[in-house]
Design an enzyme around this catalytic site. Structure first.
Site, mmCIF file in Angstrom:
data_model
loop_
_atom_site.group_PDB
_atom_site.id
_atom_site.type_symbol
_atom_site.label_atom_id
_atom_site.label_comp_id
_atom_site.label_asym_id
_atom_site.label_seq_id
_atom_site.Cartn_x
_atom_site.Cartn_y
_atom_site.Cartn_z
ATOM 1 C CG ASN A 72 -1.735 1.338 1.465
ATOM 2 O OD1 ASN A 72 -1.869 2.034 0.546
ATOM 3 N ND2 ASN A 72 -2.265 1.501 2.599
ATOM 4 C CD1 TRP A 73 3.494 0.989 -2.863
ATOM 5 C CD2 TRP A 73 3.401 2.034 -4.735
ATOM 6 N NE1 TRP A 73 4.112 0.228 -3.718
ATOM 7 C CE2 TRP A 73 4.034 1.038 -4.812
ATOM 8 C CE3 TRP A 73 3.285 3.017 -5.928
ATOM 9 C CZ2 TRP A 73 4.552 0.727 -6.282
ATOM 10 C CZ3 TRP A 73 3.855 2.550 -7.093
ATOM 11 C CH2 TRP A 73 4.613 1.429 -7.233
ATOM 12 C CE LYS A 74 -0.222 3.337 4.691
ATOM 13 N NZ LYS A 74 -0.048 3.507 6.153
ATOM 14 C CG HIS A 81 -5.808 1.964 4.850
ATOM 15 N ND1 HIS A 81 -5.611 3.115 5.645
ATOM 16 C CD2 HIS A 81 -4.818 1.217 4.772
ATOM 17 C CE1 HIS A 81 -4.292 2.527 5.994
ATOM 18 N NE2 HIS A 81 -3.878 1.663 5.389
ATOM 19 C CD GLU A 105 -3.078 5.787 6.491
ATOM 20 O OE1 GLU A 105 -2.839 5.797 5.114
ATOM 21 O OE2 GLU A 105 -2.056 5.201 7.334
ATOM 22 C CD GLU A 131 -3.610 -2.377 7.124
ATOM 23 O OE1 GLU A 131 -2.463 -2.431 6.823
ATOM 24 O OE2 GLU A 131 -4.215 -1.305 6.888
ATOM 25 N N GLY A 164 2.429 2.187 10.814
ATOM 26 C CA GLY A 164 3.489 3.353 10.421
ATOM 27 C C GLY A 164 4.007 3.722 11.868
ATOM 28 C CB SER A 218 4.932 -1.797 11.841
ATOM 29 O OG SER A 218 4.389 -0.470 12.321
ATOM 30 N N GLY A 238 2.851 -1.171 4.346
ATOM 31 C CA GLY A 238 2.573 0.162 3.805
ATOM 32 C C GLY A 238 4.248 0.611 3.772
ATOM 33 N N GLY A 239 4.974 1.377 4.703
ATOM 34 C CA GLY A 239 6.188 2.026 4.425
ATOM 35 C C GLY A 239 7.261 0.863 4.080
HETATM 36 P P1 PGA Z 1 2.800 0.227 7.691
HETATM 37 O O1 PGA Z 1 1.295 0.623 6.952
HETATM 38 O O2 PGA Z 1 3.233 -1.024 7.047
HETATM 39 O O3 PGA Z 1 3.536 1.432 7.138
HETATM 40 O O4 PGA Z 1 2.339 0.182 9.279
HETATM 41 C C1 PGA Z 1 0.400 -0.636 6.700
HETATM 42 C C2 PGA Z 1 -0.871 0.052 6.277
HETATM 43 O O5 PGA Z 1 -1.442 0.923 6.369
HETATM 44 O O6 PGA Z 1 -1.446 -0.627 5.173
#
Ligand code: PGA
Length: 233
Positions: free
Chosen positions: A7-9, A92, A94, A158, A164, A194, A215-216
């Protein structure tokens, strides 16, 4: 099935996305792991193009329930499919936290995207306060209550406090949450929050963890490929 989704956000515009995908094509990815990237809307076309002829899927990060209409700022399933996009994330945390997505809107999006023929990764997870209050299972039950099992549906668990933050759920915590969700809806489940090359193998070794939403650590080809590699070891 093992699925690793990146997930590149709101990172990587079209040029960066294309460069990443060209590099990912050359990476040593395990044949029996499904690999997906989720670029932002503006980078989808480049990602699809750069990954053409590979098994790597391109997913969007959100999708509206209507095929078209007066919904300023939204993007529909047929629009994504016209680009060659294979699926989408929905719900998600967010989106829920910053853009007012409710369980009801999430369910509407999930249902319509599946109907349209997109694959869907629907995201659920509790906040830190909810976990501390012992409400994790109640929250997860509420979030999946309006979803129905489907061959093209995957759920990503999640925990919001792990996204994050560098604080991963322990493999046992994640496994327990996955088991409780699988009792309600029998679909493959990804863990997210994470996930890194260093912790991926241990998480993915749990019987109810069928993959990861990253994500990251998905923004860098080497670390993303390492996580995909950890899915088989
Ligand atoms: P993260 O994000 O791996 O940076 O914690 C995961 C996500 O939000 O899908």
């Amino acid at each position: 099935m093992t699925l690793i989704a990146g997930n590149w956000k709101m990172y990587k515009g079209p040029a960066e996305a294309a460069a990443f995908c060209r590099e990912l094509r050359q990476a040593d990815l395990p044949a029996d792991v499904d690999v997906v990237v989720c670029p932002s809307f503006t980078s989808l076309a480049e990602a699809v193009q750069a990954l053409a002829g590979t098994e790597i899927g391109v997913f969007a990060q959100n999708c509206h329930w209507a095929a078209e209409g007066a919904f300023t700022g939204e993007v529909s399933a047929p629009m994504l499919q016209e680009l060659g996009v294979y699926g989408t994330l929905v719900g998600h945390s967010e989106r829920r936290q910053w853009f007012g997505e409710t369980d009801e809107l999430v369910a509407r999006r999930v249902h319509a995207c599946l109907e349209a023929g997109l694959h869907v990764i629907a995201c659920v997870g509790e906040t830190e306060e909810e976990r501390e209050a012992g409400a994790t299972h109640k929250v997860l039950r509420r979030q999946v209550a309006s979803l129905e099992a489907d061959d093209n549906l995957v759920i990503a668990y999640e925990p919001i406090w792990a996204i994050g933050t560098g604080r991963t759920a322990t493999p046992e915590m994640a496994e327990e949450a996955h088991q409780s969700i699988k009792e309600l809806i029998d679909v493959p489940m990804l863990y997210g929050g994470s996930v890194k090359p260093e912790n991926a193998a241990e998480l993915l070794a749990q019987p109810s963890i069928d993959g990861a939403l990253v994500g990251g650590a998905s923004l860098d080809v080497a670390s993303f490929a390492a996580i995909c590699g950890a899915a088989v070891s």
